[in-house]
Write an enzyme that holds these catalytic residues in place. Structure first.
Site, PDB file in Angstrom:
ATOM      1  N   CYS A 337      30.756 -91.920  63.543  1.00 54.37           N
ATOM      2  CA  CYS A 337      32.036 -92.189  62.884  1.00 54.37           C
ATOM      3  C   CYS A 337      33.217 -92.396  63.836  1.00 54.37           C
ATOM      4  O   CYS A 337      34.032 -93.293  63.572  1.00 54.37           O
ATOM      5  CB  CYS A 337      32.348 -91.152  61.810  1.00 54.37           C
ATOM      6  SG  CYS A 337      31.777 -89.506  62.142  1.00 54.37           S
ATOM      7  N   ARG A 366      21.949 -84.676  69.511  1.00 64.01           N
ATOM      8  CA  ARG A 366      22.549 -83.366  69.309  1.00 64.01           C
ATOM      9  C   ARG A 366      21.669 -82.321  69.969  1.00 64.01           C
ATOM     10  O   ARG A 366      20.453 -82.372  69.851  1.00 64.01           O
ATOM     11  CB  ARG A 366      22.672 -83.062  67.808  1.00 64.01           C
ATOM     12  CG  ARG A 366      23.579 -84.059  67.119  1.00 64.01           C
ATOM     13  CD  ARG A 366      23.695 -83.784  65.642  1.00 64.01           C
ATOM     14  NE  ARG A 366      24.482 -84.846  65.017  1.00 64.01           N
ATOM     15  CZ  ARG A 366      24.670 -84.970  63.712  1.00 64.01           C
ATOM     16  NH1 ARG A 366      24.140 -84.070  62.899  1.00 64.01           N
ATOM     17  NH2 ARG A 366      25.391 -85.953  63.230  1.00 64.01           N
ATOM     18  N   GLN A 384      20.584 -92.450  62.536  1.00 60.85           N
ATOM     19  CA  GLN A 384      21.103 -92.347  61.180  1.00 60.85           C
ATOM     20  C   GLN A 384      21.226 -93.738  60.572  1.00 60.85           C
ATOM     21  O   GLN A 384      21.611 -94.679  61.253  1.00 60.85           O
ATOM     22  CB  GLN A 384      22.500 -91.719  61.197  1.00 60.85           C
ATOM     23  CG  GLN A 384      22.521 -90.303  61.714  1.00 60.85           C
ATOM     24  CD  GLN A 384      23.940 -89.758  61.763  1.00 60.85           C
ATOM     25  OE1 GLN A 384      24.835 -90.385  62.307  1.00 60.85           O
ATOM     26  NE2 GLN A 384      24.129 -88.590  61.193  1.00 60.85           N
ATOM     27  N   ASP A 386      23.510 -95.029  59.041  1.00 62.46           N
ATOM     28  CA  ASP A 386      24.884 -94.627  58.817  1.00 62.46           C
ATOM     29  C   ASP A 386      25.732 -95.794  58.320  1.00 62.46           C
ATOM     30  O   ASP A 386      25.445 -96.949  58.621  1.00 62.46           O
ATOM     31  CB  ASP A 386      25.457 -94.149  60.160  1.00 62.46           C
ATOM     32  CG  ASP A 386      26.472 -93.048  59.982  1.00 62.46           C
ATOM     33  OD1 ASP A 386      26.787 -92.711  58.835  1.00 62.46           O
ATOM     34  OD2 ASP A 386      26.949 -92.520  61.017  1.00 62.46           O
ATOM     35  N   HIS A 388      30.175 -96.353  57.197  1.00 66.03           N
ATOM     36  CA  HIS A 388      31.465 -95.769  56.867  1.00 66.03           C
ATOM     37  C   HIS A 388      32.261 -96.753  56.046  1.00 66.03           C
ATOM     38  O   HIS A 388      32.398 -97.912  56.432  1.00 66.03           O
ATOM     39  CB  HIS A 388      32.199 -95.356  58.139  1.00 66.03           C
ATOM     40  CG  HIS A 388      31.472 -94.275  58.865  1.00 66.03           C
ATOM     41  ND1 HIS A 388      30.594 -94.532  59.885  1.00 66.03           N
ATOM     42  CD2 HIS A 388      31.439 -92.936  58.644  1.00 66.03           C
ATOM     43  CE1 HIS A 388      30.069 -93.391  60.289  1.00 66.03           C
ATOM     44  NE2 HIS A 388      30.554 -92.406  59.552  1.00 66.03           N
ATOM     45  N   LYS A 472      31.610 -83.742  48.756  1.00 66.29           N
ATOM     46  CA  LYS A 472      30.435 -84.571  49.048  1.00 66.29           C
ATOM     47  C   LYS A 472      29.388 -84.479  47.959  1.00 66.29           C
ATOM     48  O   LYS A 472      29.460 -83.612  47.075  1.00 66.29           O
ATOM     49  CB  LYS A 472      29.825 -84.170  50.386  1.00 66.29           C
ATOM     50  CG  LYS A 472      29.348 -82.729  50.435  1.00 66.29           C
ATOM     51  CD  LYS A 472      28.663 -82.429  51.762  1.00 66.29           C
ATOM     52  CE  LYS A 472      28.206 -80.987  51.823  1.00 66.29           C
ATOM     53  NZ  LYS A 472      27.408 -80.674  52.987  1.00 66.29           N
ATOM     54  N   HIS A 518      31.633 -91.309  54.442  1.00 61.87           N
ATOM     55  CA  HIS A 518      30.415 -91.359  55.265  1.00 61.87           C
ATOM     56  C   HIS A 518      29.261 -91.398  54.283  1.00 61.87           C
ATOM     57  O   HIS A 518      29.275 -90.653  53.317  1.00 61.87           O
ATOM     58  CB  HIS A 518      30.214 -90.085  56.094  1.00 61.87           C
ATOM     59  CG  HIS A 518      31.378 -89.640  56.894  1.00 61.87           C
ATOM     60  ND1 HIS A 518      31.390 -89.714  58.254  1.00 61.87           N
ATOM     61  CD2 HIS A 518      32.558 -89.083  56.540  1.00 61.87           C
ATOM     62  CE1 HIS A 518      32.523 -89.209  58.718  1.00 61.87           C
ATOM     63  NE2 HIS A 518      33.253 -88.816  57.690  1.00 61.87           N
TER      64      HIS A 518
END
Length: 644
Positions: A337, A366, A384, A386, A388, A472, A518
């Site tokens: 992000c 991570r 991910q 992912d 946004h 969320k 997200h």
RNA sequence: GCCAGUAUAGCUCAGUUGGCCAGAGCAGCUGAUUUGUAAUCAGCUGGUCGGGGGUUCGAAUCCCUCUACUGGCUCCA
């Protein structure tokens, strides 16, 4: 006399002090044998606890969650009783029921114990169960409770008692074992017919790693032997489906000590599978108005200082990379992000452009604690799916709808039929820990709740579970053998737009703050592939599986024809290979079945003469002979039926 | 990271109380066989017994240490 209201709203009169068990016995003897506990005015009680006032009573059996809880909680006591007999002098922490069974945390005071001792503990438990010892409830004063455990020398229980309110403390006794416990419990130990101890592990007292580590023993119990057998069968089935085992067998992925812990290596077949998933999602997203972006794997430390991740996670990340000359610090990216925010910021935006949707299969790193790593489900480097979404507060609802469309579409394509949703909202009692205006939170939470209602989603709302930066929605699937897996998520974020000073120019020609959403339908490709492997036991849907077809020539004489068939299938975008070994057909079939390849095409003299293939389907056998074209059509149709 | 356990050939596993050049099946390679719906036969290759250190005349086996894996705990942007 008191009035008891049963769930069917019938009201019956009983003497004051009647127990739920007696009420059950009045209805039928069989029911009395199955009553594990009872809900009295919406509070779960022992079935043997006297009811003194008018009450609403619901009898609980094995079919009720609360009935199972009573069974397992009581089993934890039974195990403690058995262990106290076999290992005198041990001290007890807590022993609750859990989703599948129960555990007890025990300080064995230096006595040796391992899973080899399970047999004799189980045996002792069964012995005690057969004695039908009653679970006797006794309300005690705080002082009495303290005196009891001081005398016993159990500092764990004393610590628990110190936090309890006087007048609300109860003991339960079975045989010679007395435990501090709120209850409720079974009428007696005889209800526990089948017991299995499952795991032994260390567990910190009160989950605090600075405190003493106790020994936790997990177990499960059932009211019938048959149910235990079924449960053990399920565990075996789960073992067979383990993605780490299948991943190795089907040559999907591997790990190397040389490369590093928690860093998966995708083998060709695994990569093929993952690429198919990615291509599929990319297509769905493109149709839904997403744009692809690509960002690097590292980012300057200042990026993460701006995003706030550095302050929060900097210490527990992989150590920074520094440039040799300037000494600048870079981090492996733990999130996509911040990069996407910078992409948004590369130029000013008008309200007319919103919503803007940036998608990226972004690989992040991570530093997970070494003991946490597990196959593909918990790794240190993962990708991910992912994206946004930058939008106005008013667009949140329609964007949620759009994302849910995508998620439902892909879950259905992958045959996940059972989807559970959790909506995480603010803790109404603690509004100060959240960032963003009251008005915006209100708007977003309402939008999410409305979306869930309008779509009739199977959603439950959890107050206080929201992130500090926004509410969320999390998606959980149940797999083919009933296990739940957390997958995708949609999160509203008011924090990063502030931190990165994201703006758009509104119709009023003023600057406004966009909202960021997200979202990741799969979550991570690694984790999702793991779940998918376990869900379908390695029998992937035809559109996804690395090899859709294997051609088995009867002998080397038909190798040429096999190649011709493969060539024709490739023109229809069907993936396949030829087993050209000098083996018998039976052998080739066996090997292809074990590799879980969906279709086997046997070709010999007949097929070559007629330009046909003899089709055998994985798991179901011979489908007969058909022309190459009709076989290609069969596959194409099957793929189309799923992907549309 | 913590507790407990495990680590022998590409895979699955044998290797008794320390003692002949460390074994099997599958996979792989070579040859024979030319095969019709879940295993054709024969031969061969392949291991510094996870790494390092120690005890011992002698270690896969005992001890220490490191690494990875497994089951939990803790954590999870």
């Amino acid at each position: 006399m008191i009035n008891i209201t049963l769930p069917d709203n019938s009201v019956k009169q009983y003497e004051a002090g009647v127990t739920s068990l007696q009420i059950a016995a009045g209805i039928s003897e069989g029911l009395a044998r199955n009553v594990l506990a009872a809900k009295v005015n919406d509070e779960v009680w022992d079935a043997t606890r006297p009811i003194v006032n008018d009450a609403k009573v619901q009898l609980l059996t094995w079919n009720d969650e609360e009935g199972k809880s009573a069974m397992w909680h009581s089993s934890a006591h039974l195990m403690a009783e058995a262990i106290e007999i076999l290992y005198p002098g041990v001290k007890f922490g807590i022993g609750p029921d859990i989703e599948n069974g129960f555990y007890y945390d025990i300080d064995f005071m230096g006595q040796e114990i391992s899973d080899k001792d399970f047999g004799r503990i189980e045996q002792k438990m069964q012995e005690l169960a057969r004695e039908k010892q009653s679970y006797t409830r006794r309300e005690v004063s705080k002082q009495e409770a303290i005196d009891f455990f001081t005398k016993k020398g159990d500092e764990y229980k004393l610590e628990l008692i110190s936090e309890l309110e006087d007048g609300r403390i109860s003991f339960y006794q079975t045989g010679h074992f007395t435990d501090l416990c709120r209850g409720p419990h079974l009428p007696d130990t005889g209800f526990i017919k089948a017991i299995k101890l499952l795991k032994i592990a260390g567990a910190y007292w009160r989950g605090d790693e600075k405190r003493k580590q106790l020994t936790r023993i997990y177990g499960i119990s059932f009211p019938k032997k048959k149910e235990l057998d079924e449960y053990l069968l399920l565990l075996e089935e789960a073992k067979k489906r383990d993605h780490r085992v299948l991943g190795k067998e089907l040559e999907l992925f591997t790990f190397s000590q040389q490369v590093g812990q928690g860093l998966p290596l995708w083998l060709p077949k695994g990569a093929e599978l993952r690429e198919k998933l990615e291509q599929y999602l990319k297509r769905v997203q493109r149709n839904a108005g997403y744009e692809s972006v690509i960002t690097p794997h590292i980012g300057n430390v200042n990026l993460y200082k701006t995003s706030g991740h550095y302050q929060k996670y900097g210490e527990e990340s992989f150590r920074p990379i520094t440039t040799p000359v300037e000494g600048e610090e870079f981090f492996l990216k733990p999130m996509n992000c911040p990069h996407h925010c910078e992409i948004y910021n590369h130029k000013p935006h008008s309200y007319k452009e919103l919503p803007i949707r940036y998608a990226e299969f972004g690989t992040v790193y991570r530093y997970e604690q070494s003991g946490e790593l597990h196959g593909l489900t918990r790794v240190r480097g993962f990708t991910q799916d992912d994206a946004h979404i930058f939008c106005t507060p008013d667009q949140i609802k329609s964007e949620f709808n759009g994302v849910i469309d995508i998620i439902q579409q892909i879950f259905s394509a992958l045959d996940f039929k059972d989807v559970l949703i959790q909506i995480s909202l603010r803790d109404p009692n603690n509004p100060s820990k959240y960032i963003g205006s009251e008005e915006n939170w209100e708007k977003a939470e309402r939008a999410i709740i409305e979306v869930a209602e309008e779509r009739g989603l199977n959603a439950k709302t959890a107050y206080g579970e929201a992130a500090f930066y926004g509410p969320k929605m999390d998606f959980m699937v149940k797999d083919a053998i009933g296990r739940k897996w957390q997958l995708g998520t949609i999160q509203v974020d008011y924090n990063l737009p502030e931190r990165f000073d994201l703006t758009y120019i509104g119709a009023d020609n003023e600057k406004h703050r966009p909202v960021m959403i997200h979202r990741a339908p799969f979550g991570s490709m690694e984790r999702f592939v793991a779940v998918l492997i376990e869900h379908c036991a390695g029998n992937f849907p035809i559109w996804l599986t690395p090899d859709q077809v294997i051609i088995l020539p009867i002998s080397e004489k038909y190798q040429e024809y096999a190649e011709k068939v493969l060539h024709l299938l490739k023109k229809h975008e069907i993936r396949g290979l030829i087993d050209g070994r000098s083996e018998k057909t039976g052998r080739k079939i066996r090997d292809a079945e074990l590799k879980k390849i969906p279709y086997m095409l046997i070709v010999g003299e007949k097929e070559e003469n007629d330009l046909t293939v003899s089709v055998r389907k994985h798991g179901s056998g011979d489908l007969g002979t058909m022309s190459i074209d009709s076989f290609a059509q069969l596959i194409t149709d099957e793929v189309k039926a799923i992907l549309g």
